[in-house]
Design a protein around this motif. Structure first.
Motif, short mmCIF file in Angstrom:
data_model
loop_
_atom_site.label_atom_id
_atom_site.label_comp_id
_atom_site.label_asym_id
_atom_site.label_seq_id
_atom_site.Cartn_x
_atom_site.Cartn_y
_atom_site.Cartn_z
N LEU A 26 15.58 3.55 15.06
CA LEU A 26 15.12 4.22 13.67
C LEU A 26 15.10 5.69 13.98
CD1 LEU A 26 12.08 2.20 13.10
CD2 LEU A 26 14.59 2.13 12.14
N PRO A 27 15.80 6.15 12.12
CA PRO A 27 15.85 8.01 12.68
C PRO A 27 14.69 8.71 12.79
CG PRO A 27 16.60 7.14 10.92
CD PRO A 27 16.35 5.78 11.56
N GLU A 28 14.85 9.63 13.76
CA GLU A 28 13.99 10.79 14.30
C GLU A 28 12.76 9.68 14.34
OE1 GLU A 28 14.25 14.30 11.42
OE2 GLU A 28 13.98 13.05 10.53
N TRP A 29 12.69 8.99 15.77
CA TRP A 29 11.78 7.93 16.01
C TRP A 29 10.46 8.91 16.58
CZ3 TRP A 29 9.52 3.84 14.70
CH2 TRP A 29 8.13 2.40 15.64
N THR A 86 0.74 -1.48 -0.20
CA THR A 86 0.27 0.14 -0.43
C THR A 86 1.23 1.72 -0.19
OG1 THR A 86 -1.75 -0.91 1.65
CG2 THR A 86 -1.98 1.29 1.27
N PRO A 87 0.90 1.98 -1.16
CA PRO A 87 1.94 2.89 -1.48
C PRO A 87 1.46 4.36 -0.57
CG PRO A 87 0.75 2.70 -3.75
CD PRO A 87 0.36 1.95 -2.12
N TYR A 88 2.91 5.19 -0.19
CA TYR A 88 2.79 6.11 0.57
C TYR A 88 4.43 6.44 0.81
CZ TYR A 88 -1.64 5.32 3.03
OH TYR A 88 -2.94 4.96 3.59
N TRP A 89 3.88 8.21 0.16
CA TRP A 89 5.38 8.66 0.17
C TRP A 89 5.76 9.56 1.65
CZ3 TRP A 89 9.18 7.88 -4.10
CH2 TRP A 89 10.07 9.12 -3.54
N ARG A 90 6.34 8.69 2.61
CA ARG A 90 6.82 9.38 3.48
C ARG A 90 8.13 8.39 3.59
NH1 ARG A 90 4.20 13.26 4.20
NH2 ARG A 90 2.31 13.63 3.95
N PRO A 91 8.94 8.95 4.77
CA PRO A 91 10.22 8.46 5.42
C PRO A 91 9.84 7.02 5.53
CG PRO A 91 10.28 10.85 6.26
CD PRO A 91 8.45 10.88 6.13
N ALA A 92 11.13 5.83 6.02
CA ALA A 92 10.61 4.82 5.95
C ALA A 92 10.00 4.73 7.44
CB ALA A 92 11.90 3.89 5.52
N PRO A 93 10.92 5.56 8.82
CA PRO A 93 10.69 5.36 10.07
C PRO A 93 9.61 5.67 10.25
CG PRO A 93 12.42 6.29 9.77
CD PRO A 93 12.14 6.28 8.40
N TRP A 94 8.58 7.15 9.55
CA TRP A 94 6.89 6.70 9.50
C TRP A 94 5.71 5.05 9.70
CZ3 TRP A 94 2.97 6.22 5.84
CH2 TRP A 94 1.95 6.28 6.51
N ALA A 95 6.46 4.60 8.48
CA ALA A 95 5.76 3.34 7.97
C ALA A 95 6.52 2.45 8.89
CB ALA A 95 6.21 2.92 6.80
N ALA A 96 7.54 2.37 9.78
CA ALA A 96 7.76 1.51 11.30
C ALA A 96 6.76 1.78 12.34
CB ALA A 96 9.09 1.28 11.78
#
Length: 284
Positions: free
Chosen positions: A241-244, A207-217
């Motif tokens: 994770l960056p900017e967790w 399910t595609p979104y254009w966001r930072p990978a840590p956001w999906a986590a």
């Protein structure tokens, strides 16, 4: 799951064999299994075709991806149905493994270009996909849900939905600027990752979104805490994770936005989000 199985001409188009279609769980978006093929009714043609094209050639070490099955004339979608190879397994409360699977997936999707449909604003009449688009953008907007796009249905008049909007605006005040780059991510990991014994995790769709990978986590962690009975320590275990904390905050705002806007949201889902909000506030 939808009530009616795929019609005969759809089964024939994808070469589905193996007897009568067998209904599957929500992990397959209400799909029907026919032999080693799963047929699912799609919500959005551009997204379904994009996901199929990506999954056709994408390789992720340590993951089992459902591969698209093309129709006899080469199409990914026929009469609103898509077909994929069956991937065995079921969702299990292996929450850290879900996050880990997402990290591996996003290492592989980092090079993908942004699909055009992810740059377009919702237009009337709204679809279910538009609800998620608006909720996603609200988590990053300066004034979340202050004004809805033209043609948007009014916010449902329910106490829990109003509280969701209020909580979103409270959480917005805790946001700080972030610098993590956006990329193509799978924004619905929770419940779409399948496990069977010691086999590699399986993923049925992207399910595609254009966001930072840590956001999906962060979305996966928010879902697990809200509705998967995950332990409180799940947040701390992924603070590498960056900017967790900021990603987790925006993931929570996104899910609250979906709860406020989605016509099928239920009051029973809100207490889990409240619990997660209390935990996130402690770490931000």
């Amino acid at each position: 799951m939808i009530d009616d199985p795929p019609p005969g001409h759809v089964l024939a188009a994808f070469g589905a064999k193996g007897g009568d279609p067998e209904p599957l769980s929500g992990t397959w978006e209400g799909g029907w299994r026919c032999g080693e093929i799963v047929l699912s009714l799609i919500a959005d043609h551009p997204r379904a075709a994009w996901s199929a094209k990506v999954r056709e050639t994408l390789f992720v070490d340590g993951l089992r991806l459902a591969r698209p099955v093309r129709s006899t004339d080469g199409r990914y979608v026929v009469s609103g149905w898509r077909a994929d190879t069956f991937v065995s397994g079921y969702p299990e409360p292996r929450h850290d493994e879900v996050v880990s699977a997402g990290i591996r997936l996003h290492e592989a999707t980092a090079a993908l270009e942004r699909p055009r449909f992810l740059t377009q604003a919702p237009v009337p009449p709204w679809t279910e996909v538009d609800v998620f688009t608006v909720a996603d953008r609200a988590a990053w907007d300066d004034r979340p849900l202050h004004t809805l796009p033209p043609g948007a249905p009014p916010l449902p008049d329910a106490e829990d939905r109003g509280e969701s909007v209020e909580l979103i605006n409270q959480l917005a005040a805790l946001r700080k600027p972030t610098t993590s780059p956006s990329q193509l991510v799978h924004g619905d990991l929770y419940g779409t990752v399948l496990f069977t014994g010691t086999a590699a995790p399986g993923i049925t769709d992207i399910t595609p979104y254009w966001r930072p990978a840590p956001w999906a986590a962060g979305v996966a962690v928010v879902d697990a805490l809200s509705w998967g009975e995950a332990d409180d320590g799940l947040i701390e275990r992924w603070d590498i994770l960056p900017e967790w904390q900021q990603m987790l905050l925006r993931a929570l705002m996104f899910r609250l936005g979906v709860h406020a806007l989605h016509p099928r949201s239920t009051p029973e889902a809100f207490p889990g989000l409240l619990r997660t909000a209390a935990l996130v506030r402690m770490v931000v």
